[in-house]
Design an enzyme around this catalytic site. Sequence first.
Site, PDB file in Angstrom:
ATOM      1  N   LYS A 287      -1.798 -22.556 -41.616  1.00  0.00           N
ATOM      2  CA  LYS A 287      -2.744 -22.696 -40.506  1.00  0.00           C
ATOM      3  C   LYS A 287      -2.346 -23.964 -39.754  1.00  0.00           C
ATOM      4  O   LYS A 287      -1.748 -24.873 -40.340  1.00  0.00           O
ATOM      5  CB  LYS A 287      -4.166 -22.854 -41.077  1.00  0.00           C
ATOM      6  CG  LYS A 287      -5.263 -22.523 -40.119  1.00  0.00           C
ATOM      7  CD  LYS A 287      -5.693 -21.073 -40.197  1.00  0.00           C
ATOM      8  CE  LYS A 287      -6.803 -20.808 -39.194  1.00  0.00           C
ATOM      9  NZ  LYS A 287      -7.249 -19.424 -39.223  1.00  0.00           N
TER      10      LYS A 287
ATOM     11  N   GLY B 265     -24.477 -13.934 -34.803  1.00  0.00           N
ATOM     12  CA  GLY B 265     -23.334 -14.111 -33.915  1.00  0.00           C
ATOM     13  C   GLY B 265     -22.904 -12.792 -33.307  1.00  0.00           C
ATOM     14  O   GLY B 265     -22.415 -11.914 -34.011  1.00  0.00           O
ATOM     15  N   VAL B 266     -23.127 -12.661 -31.990  1.00  0.00           N
ATOM     16  CA  VAL B 266     -22.749 -11.405 -31.328  1.00  0.00           C
ATOM     17  C   VAL B 266     -21.486 -11.633 -30.490  1.00  0.00           C
ATOM     18  O   VAL B 266     -21.406 -11.223 -29.341  1.00  0.00           O
ATOM     19  CB  VAL B 266     -23.911 -10.813 -30.486  1.00  0.00           C
ATOM     20  CG1 VAL B 266     -25.073 -10.437 -31.362  1.00  0.00           C
ATOM     21  CG2 VAL B 266     -24.356 -11.788 -29.394  1.00  0.00           C
ATOM     22  N   GLY B 267     -20.516 -12.314 -31.081  1.00  0.00           N
ATOM     23  CA  GLY B 267     -19.254 -12.588 -30.395  1.00  0.00           C
ATOM     24  C   GLY B 267     -18.314 -11.411 -30.513  1.00  0.00           C
ATOM     25  O   GLY B 267     -18.742 -10.254 -30.648  1.00  0.00           O
TER      26      GLY B 267
ATOM     27  N   VAL C 151     -16.287 -10.307 -32.884  1.00  0.00           N
ATOM     28  CA  VAL C 151     -16.364  -9.472 -34.084  1.00  0.00           C
ATOM     29  C   VAL C 151     -17.762  -8.862 -34.212  1.00  0.00           C
ATOM     30  O   VAL C 151     -17.920  -7.663 -34.453  1.00  0.00           O
ATOM     31  CB  VAL C 151     -16.034 -10.280 -35.362  1.00  0.00           C
ATOM     32  CG1 VAL C 151     -16.133  -9.393 -36.595  1.00  0.00           C
ATOM     33  CG2 VAL C 151     -14.648 -10.889 -35.270  1.00  0.00           C
TER      34      VAL C 151
HETATM   35  P1  NAD Z   1     -16.777 -15.633 -31.207  1.00  0.00           P
HETATM   36  O1  NAD Z   1     -16.643 -17.063 -30.802  1.00  0.00           O
HETATM   37  O2  NAD Z   1     -16.357 -14.576 -30.248  1.00  0.00           O
HETATM   38  O3  NAD Z   1     -18.286 -15.325 -31.638  1.00  0.00           O
HETATM   39  C1  NAD Z   1     -19.074 -16.194 -32.363  1.00  0.00           C
HETATM   40  C2  NAD Z   1     -20.493 -16.029 -31.846  1.00  0.00           C
HETATM   41  O4  NAD Z   1     -21.363 -16.797 -32.682  1.00  0.00           O
HETATM   42  C3  NAD Z   1     -20.676 -16.549 -30.425  1.00  0.00           C
HETATM   43  O5  NAD Z   1     -21.325 -15.563 -29.648  1.00  0.00           O
HETATM   44  C4  NAD Z   1     -21.536 -17.794 -30.602  1.00  0.00           C
HETATM   45  O6  NAD Z   1     -22.395 -18.032 -29.496  1.00  0.00           O
HETATM   46  C5  NAD Z   1     -22.318 -17.451 -31.830  1.00  0.00           C
HETATM   47  N1  NAD Z   1     -22.886 -18.599 -32.553  1.00  0.00           N
HETATM   48  C6  NAD Z   1     -22.370 -19.830 -32.718  1.00  0.00           C
HETATM   49  N2  NAD Z   1     -23.199 -20.593 -33.459  1.00  0.00           N
HETATM   50  C7  NAD Z   1     -24.262 -19.828 -33.755  1.00  0.00           C
HETATM   51  C8  NAD Z   1     -25.449 -20.022 -34.505  1.00  0.00           C
HETATM   52  N3  NAD Z   1     -25.701 -21.204 -35.071  1.00  0.00           N
HETATM   53  N4  NAD Z   1     -26.325 -18.998 -34.617  1.00  0.00           N
HETATM   54  C9  NAD Z   1     -26.070 -17.802 -34.050  1.00  0.00           C
HETATM   55  N5  NAD Z   1     -24.961 -17.551 -33.345  1.00  0.00           N
HETATM   56  C10 NAD Z   1     -24.068 -18.542 -33.190  1.00  0.00           C
HETATM   57  O7  NAD Z   1     -15.976 -15.519 -32.588  1.00  0.00           O
HETATM   58  P2  NAD Z   1     -15.446 -14.183 -33.287  1.00  0.00           P
HETATM   59  O8  NAD Z   1     -14.034 -13.977 -32.905  1.00  0.00           O
HETATM   60  O9  NAD Z   1     -16.448 -13.100 -33.114  1.00  0.00           O
HETATM   61  O10 NAD Z   1     -15.443 -14.650 -34.811  1.00  0.00           O
HETATM   62  C11 NAD Z   1     -16.648 -14.755 -35.546  1.00  0.00           C
HETATM   63  C12 NAD Z   1     -16.361 -15.375 -36.894  1.00  0.00           C
HETATM   64  O11 NAD Z   1     -15.425 -14.559 -37.599  1.00  0.00           O
HETATM   65  C13 NAD Z   1     -15.729 -16.759 -36.829  1.00  0.00           C
HETATM   66  O12 NAD Z   1     -16.167 -17.533 -37.919  1.00  0.00           O
HETATM   67  C14 NAD Z   1     -14.243 -16.475 -36.986  1.00  0.00           C
HETATM   68  O13 NAD Z   1     -13.543 -17.588 -37.531  1.00  0.00           O
HETATM   69  C15 NAD Z   1     -14.276 -15.314 -37.943  1.00  0.00           C
HETATM   70  N6  NAD Z   1     -13.105 -14.446 -37.873  1.00  0.00           N
HETATM   71  C16 NAD Z   1     -12.785 -13.831 -36.710  1.00  0.00           C
HETATM   72  C17 NAD Z   1     -11.680 -12.996 -36.652  1.00  0.00           C
HETATM   73  C18 NAD Z   1     -11.315 -12.267 -35.388  1.00  0.00           C
HETATM   74  O14 NAD Z   1     -10.503 -11.321 -35.461  1.00  0.00           O
HETATM   75  N7  NAD Z   1     -11.887 -12.604 -34.256  1.00  0.00           N
HETATM   76  C19 NAD Z   1     -10.883 -12.800 -37.800  1.00  0.00           C
HETATM   77  C20 NAD Z   1     -11.257 -13.425 -38.988  1.00  0.00           C
HETATM   78  C21 NAD Z   1     -12.372 -14.254 -39.013  1.00  0.00           C
END
Ligand code: NAD
Length: 366
Positions: A92, A191-193, A195
């Site tokens: 990483k 978290g509605v990001g 993933v």
């Molecule tokens: P993202 O940034 O698109 O989404 C994260 C969401 O969480 C955002 O909408 C943010 O506003 C929200 N958030 C932040 N703090 C918060 C809180 N305290 N309460 C509620 N919501 C909150 O990220 P992502 O790509 O969807 O990834 C989500 C998680 O999964 C991360 O921890 C990331 O490291 C992990 N992850 C992602 C992937 C991937 O393929 N994207 C792969 C492995 C792990």
Amino acid sequence: MLEIKATETLQEGSIFGQITSMDHEQLVVCHDQATGLKAIIGIHNTILGPALGGTRMWPYASEKEAITDVLRLSRGMSFKNSLAGLNLGGGKAVILGNPKLKNEAFLRRFGRFIESLGGRYVTAEDVNMNTADMEYIRMETKHVAGLPQIKGGSGDPSPVTAFGTYMGMKAAANKAFGSDSLQGKKIGVQGVGQVGKYLIEYLIKEGAEVLVTDIFEDKLKQVAKATGALAVDPNLIYDLQMDIYAPCALGATVNDETIDRLKCRVIAGAANNQLKDEEKHGKILMEKGIIYAPDFLINAGGVINVGAEYLGGYHKDIVFKQTEKIYDTCLSILNKAESENIPAQQAAIEVAKARIEAMGRVKLPF
Ligand code: NAD
């Protein structure tokens, strides 16, 4: 001659103390005065293959914080890649500073540092890094994945991560409820990001009752409306009665403050490093009878996706098939945890380490 005592190099908190305790191979510090680049690359283990793991850019409060983060994350990648059955090691990188510092020269200089490692480390996106950044890095090194689809890359890994998380969640539900059906189960997605939004779609489609939360109210309302999930206040998520808690935002949400508030039977989500203290909180979850699907096991879809791109012959269907196996791996690890009366996190690490050690023996030179 200067005598270096072993005890001096292994002081707690010293760099050698830390990399010894976490068993890293290499820590690379990169600096470029002209662009302001300050990066640290952590290579945990390369027995299975090149160390693959994304680059995170973050305004760390201190160097110590950045080093701790890169060491933890790169170790996690060794276990994640091993459990996913990939021929890739764990690594990483972290870049210290405000993401606004990024520009072509900055990213290409970082690419040169990766190139100098001759393929020992392969990068991809992580927090505050995107596919466009990977394109600049690619100009200086081929040891990068996660390029846009239009440029021959595998694109956004989030849909695959969400699918793997869904598979892991179903395996954990099987263990907890005797059936992997999520129909009628009350599931809280934090978290509605990227993933979270894809995961919610799988859950709704299966007939689960989905509660969603996010710190961005507009985004939360939009996803709730589009999917039919129920939006809840971010501060309430730990106190709600639910069957499954799915952390898909930040790490360390299972901690001293939250662990007694959680009323779920299962924790299964995509966020990395969900347990603030791996040993302590893993053990408490086991004692409370909460089935925990280890994050680095069930969120491996993303790395399966970028790994396929890097190793060549990328095919989306094959990637989804490989990701589907997370269900079986998760179930067997939860069974091992139960039969040996150990936390699921520990069981997962043991299985990951066993594959690395076994492949190390396979690779003996003669
Ligand atoms: P993202 O940034 O698109 O989404 C994260 C969401 O969480 C955002 O909408 C943010 O506003 C929200 N958030 C932040 N703090 C918060 C809180 N305290 N309460 C509620 N919501 C909150 O990220 P992502 O790509 O969807 O990834 C989500 C998680 O999964 C991360 O921890 C990331 O490291 C992990 N992850 C992602 C992937 C991937 O393929 N994207 C792969 C492995 C792990």
